[in-house]
Every structure is written in structure tokens, then in C-alpha cells.
Scaffold this active site. Structure first.
Site, short mmCIF file in Angstrom:
data_model
loop_
_atom_site.label_atom_id
_atom_site.label_comp_id
_atom_site.label_asym_id
_atom_site.label_seq_id
_atom_site.Cartn_x
_atom_site.Cartn_y
_atom_site.Cartn_z
N HIS A 6 113.99 41.66 -13.09
CA HIS A 6 115.17 41.35 -14.09
C HIS A 6 115.50 39.71 -14.17
O HIS A 6 116.41 39.60 -13.26
CB HIS A 6 116.32 42.08 -14.43
N ASP A 46 111.85 41.97 -17.31
CA ASP A 46 112.41 41.05 -18.68
C ASP A 46 112.88 39.71 -18.15
O ASP A 46 113.35 39.63 -17.08
CB ASP A 46 113.40 42.11 -19.13
N ASN A 93 113.06 50.15 -4.43
CA ASN A 93 113.13 49.27 -5.61
C ASN A 93 114.38 48.59 -5.76
O ASN A 93 115.38 48.93 -5.50
CB ASN A 93 112.89 50.03 -6.84
N GLU A 135 117.86 50.03 -5.47
CA GLU A 135 119.22 49.27 -5.15
C GLU A 135 119.92 49.69 -4.25
O GLU A 135 121.36 49.52 -4.22
CB GLU A 135 119.94 49.02 -6.57
N GLU A 148 110.24 46.21 -13.41
CA GLU A 148 111.01 46.40 -14.80
C GLU A 148 111.26 44.85 -15.21
O GLU A 148 112.22 44.48 -15.42
CB GLU A 148 112.43 46.76 -14.15
C1 XIL Z 1 119.20 50.40 -17.61
C2 XIL Z 1 118.66 50.66 -18.68
O1 XIL Z 1 117.85 49.94 -19.28
C3 XIL Z 1 119.75 50.93 -19.73
O2 XIL Z 1 119.47 51.74 -20.87
C4 XIL Z 1 120.84 52.03 -19.07
O3 XIL Z 1 122.04 51.93 -19.85
C5 XIL Z 1 121.45 51.30 -17.73
O4 XIL Z 1 120.19 51.21 -17.05
N1 XIL Z 1 117.90 48.30 -12.84
C6 XIL Z 1 117.33 49.60 -12.96
C7 XIL Z 1 117.20 50.25 -14.06
O5 XIL Z 1 116.87 50.26 -11.73
O6 XIL Z 1 117.46 51.66 -14.09
C8 XIL Z 1 118.30 49.68 -15.19
O7 XIL Z 1 118.14 50.21 -16.47
C9 XIL Z 1 118.36 48.45 -15.12
C10 XIL Z 1 118.73 47.63 -13.77
#
Ligand code: XIL
Length: 385
Positions: free
Chosen positions: A263, A294, A227, A184, A292
Site C-alpha cells: 500500500h 495500490d 503479511n 499485521e 495488496e
Molecule cells: C481493506 C479492504 O480493502 C476494505 O474493503 C475494508 O473495509 C478494510 O480492509 N490491509 C489488509 C487488507 O490486510 O485486508 C485491508 O483491506 C487493507 C489493509
């Protein structure tokens, strides 16, 4: 596994289908069952996502622990929830520690490294024939307070990052095959985070290239990734990554991949041009990955998703997977944890939730079935291991 659960639609029917599929896929060539800890239902094996994935595609999950989990009433999921562990082992061919390799978790104080939980995940992955993605080395979030507030000169700060990367990547050399080296680093306008990213602010943008070089020195065999979220589409953010990666490669920096986090939320619609976007990175000769995934949604009163919301969530999962399957270099597809009760979403996005592919009793949601069907179809076309 909660076989026979009918909520969310076609679980019983799909169970029968996967049992049939298992008859074709779960046995090795000598006719014995393979070593995967596949759950049994009435004595019959069920084909899990890893079993139906086409050859060469890893299907992963985040491993719950640390981060927001620490503030919940349940015990540490990875060590305390046996049903969760069994499912993690059976369903996936790749694991990503959700928080256990972040600075905040690993480095509670300047001289301490807390490796126990990450070691346990890597051991577990090896026992179950799973790959591990490492996440993350250089990020603006989840840094310990002592680090964010340290009044260090640039040389000392640089030394700290270099030592961290050498120690952490070196410890898992040959065992963690992919690392999110830089996470990020651009904002949604495609600008480098020169204010809120400690490393970029204090050390300047060149620290990104250095982080990749240090990680490569520590494990020359690991694939090193950038990423980010909101980078699934062709947009200013993904284009900023494309330009940066092109420059890094031209300078001989060991960058090997770009991860789109995935996400998503059904309220925004599915991002456009995902396949075309991934192809742009493929064209640079690097790997791509969904890291990641969801798909969250705004929940009404009672907090339960509607059938229509679940159908849209399933559709987003299918479309993102199809985009990855269409691109040669996209060989790793990871969901950001399961089931819903362990998801980070409700804790970060009020009123939203239901973002994962499994119900709380680990029964399949339509999104799970969409992934299963799409993987099975791809495997039927291209072949499996
Ligand atoms: C999130 C985790 O899922 C949580 O448990 C934590 O409290 C905060 O981070 N982008 C990312 C991940 O790269 O590391 C993040 O994960 C979600 C967004």
C-alpha cells in the site's frame, strides 16, 4: 472493454501493441484460442496481464465485496457488475477475497459461518483457471464485535481460533493455495501488537506459531504466510518479521512465505531496498509475494490526478514489480482491487484516491501499462507458459 479511450495517454497505441502481442501469445499450440475469457475488440483478442506474465508468476487482484463496499450505493461488485467480473476473469491468474474470508464477514455471530460469497469466488477462480489467496486468519482488524467484546477465558478463546482455522482452511483445502495466516502482527516500530491484537493480547505471542500449525494440519498443501504493510523496505518492521520467521523455522513451525502488501503513496517516494529486502526472506528459503498493491495520491480540487501523479504512480508499480521479478521466490503479485471507484483508499484516507490501475470505465491507466510492459519484457527474457 472501453477500447479507444485516450485519457491517461497511450491507450489506443498500447491496445494496438497488445493486439500484436496477442497474436503471439493467445493461441495454444494447436492454433486454437485458449479458454481464457479474453475480451475482444473488433474481433481481435487483447493480451491481458495474465497472458503476458512470465512463467511461474501469478498476477492477482483483490475481489471487491464486504468491508467498506457495504456502505456504498453500488450493489455488490462481484455478483452484480458483469463488466467487472469479466475483467477479473480475463486479466488475472490469482484472486484474493478482499473481505469475504475475514472474521467480521464470515462470523456475524458465534455459531454462524457465512461461506456463500467465498465459495462463489473459489468456484469462479476454478472456472477461470485462477489461484486463490486466502486472507486473513489472525488479525487485529475486522473482527466481529461479539468476538472483540467476548469475555472468554484463554482456553475458550484459543479453542475458538483453532476451530475457526480448522473449519475455514479445511473447507478450502486443495483449493486455496496460499493463506495469510497472520496479518499485521507488528506495528511500525517493529513491536508485536500485544495491545490491539486480541489474540496476542489474550493468548500471548506463541499463538502465532499455533495458528500456523493449525492451518497446516487443516491443509498440509497450502503455503502459509505472514503479511504486512510498510514492510517493503529494509526497516525495523521487516527486520522484526525476518527475526520472527527465522525463529519459527528453527522451531519447525510450518511458515512458507512473507507478503509485502504494497500500500504505497506517491507522496512518500518509492520505498528503498525492496529487492534486497525480499532477498533476505528468500535467503530463509521461504516464498515472498506482493499481496495488496495500490499506489494512492493526494488529489487536488476536482479529485482528478495530474499526468505527473499518474506517471509517478506508474513508476512505483513498475519498480515494485521489477523487485519481485528479480527475486526467485517472489511468484505472486497482487493488486488491491480495481477500478478506482471500488478502491478502499478514499474511504480510509481522506483527500487521497486514484490508487488503482484502471479508470472507472476499466480503461488502462499508465500504471496498468507499466505493469503490462514490465511483465511482457520479463516474459520475453525468461519465457512464458
Ligand atoms: C481493506 C479492504 O480493502 C476494505 O474493503 C475494508 O473495509 C478494510 O480492509 N490491509 C489488509 C487488507 O490486510 O485486508 C485491508 O483491506 C487493507 C489493509
Amino acid at each position: 472493454m472501453a477500447a479507444g479511450r485516450t485519457r491517461g495517454g497511450r491507450w489506443v497505441a498500447s491496445l494496438l501493441l497488445v493486439v500484436l502481442a496477442a497474436a503471439c501469445t493467445a493461441a495454444t499450440s494447436d492454433g486454437t484460442a485458449d479458454d481464457d475469457p479474453v475480451p475482444e475488440t473488433d474481433g481481435e483478442e487483447v493480451a491481458m496481464l495474465r497472458d503476458v506474465a512470465p512463467e511461474g508468476l501469478l498476477v492477482g487482484s483483490a475481489v471487491a465485496g464486504g468491508g467498506h463496499h457495504r456502505d456504498q450505493s453500488y450493489p455488490d461488485p462481484f455478483t452484480a457488475d458483469d463488466a467487472y467480473r469479466d475483467r477479473l476473469a480475463a486479466e488475472f491468474s490469482s484472486l484474493t477475497p478482499e473481505n469475504q474470508l475475514k472474521w467480521e464477514f464470515l462470523r456475524p455471530s458465534p455459531d454462524e459461518f457465512v461461506f456463500g460469497p467465498a465459495d462463489a469466488i473459489v468456484d469462479f477462480a476454478e472456472q477461470h483457471g485462477q489461484a486463490v489467496r486466502g486472507h486473513a486468519l489472525l488479525w487485529h482488524n475486522q473482527n466481529p464485535d461479539w468476538l472483540e467484546q467476548a469475555d472468554l477465558g484463554a482456553d475458550e478463546l484459543r479453542g475458538l481460533l483453532r476451530d475457526h482455522i480448522a473449519t475455514v482452511v479445511g473447507r478450502y483445502a486443495g483449493r486455496i493455495h496460499q493463506w495469510d495466516v497472520a496479518n499485521e502482527i507488528f506495528d511500525d516500530r517493529g513491536e508485536l501488537r500485544l495491545e490491539d491484537n486480541l489474540w496476542l493480547r489474550e493468548l500471548g505471542p506463541d499463538v502465532v506459531a499455533d495458528a500456523f500449525r493449525w492451518a497446516h494440519e487443516a491443509d498440509p498443501g497450502a503455503e502459509l504466510f505472514l503479511n504486512d504493510y510498510n514492510a517493503e523496505s529494509i526497516n525495523v518492521k521487516s527486520s522484526a518479521y525476518l527475526d520472527l520467521i527465522r525463529e519459527l523455522l528453527a522451531d519447525g513451525v510450518p511458515v512458507h512465505g512473507f507478503g509485502v502488501q504494497g500500500h504505497l503513496g506517491i507522496q512518500w517516494g518509492f520505498p528503498g531496498d525492496v529487492e534486497a529486502n525480499l532477498r533476505r526472506f528468500d535467503g530463509l528459503g521461504i516464498a515472498t509475494a506482493v499481496t495488496e498493491l495500490d499506489v494512492r495520491m493526494v488529489l487536488g480540487e476536482g479529485g482528478e490526478p495530474t499526468d505527473e501523479q499518474l506517471a509517478r504512480q506508474a513508476d512505483d508499480h513498475r519498480r515494485l514489480l521489477e523487485a519481485c521479478l528479480a527475486v526467485d521466490g517472489c511468484r505472486s503479485f497482487t493488486v488491491w482491487g480495481f477500478p478506482d471507484r471500488y478502491s478502499w483508499v478514499p474511504h480510509f484516507f481522506p483527500e487521497e484516491g486514484a490508487a488503482t490501475i484502471l479508470w472507472d470505465d476499466l480503461a488502462a491507466k499508465p500504471a496498468y501499462e507499466a505493469l503490462h510492459d514490465t511483465l511482457s519484457a520479463a516474459r520475453a527474457k525468461t519465457g512464458g507458459p
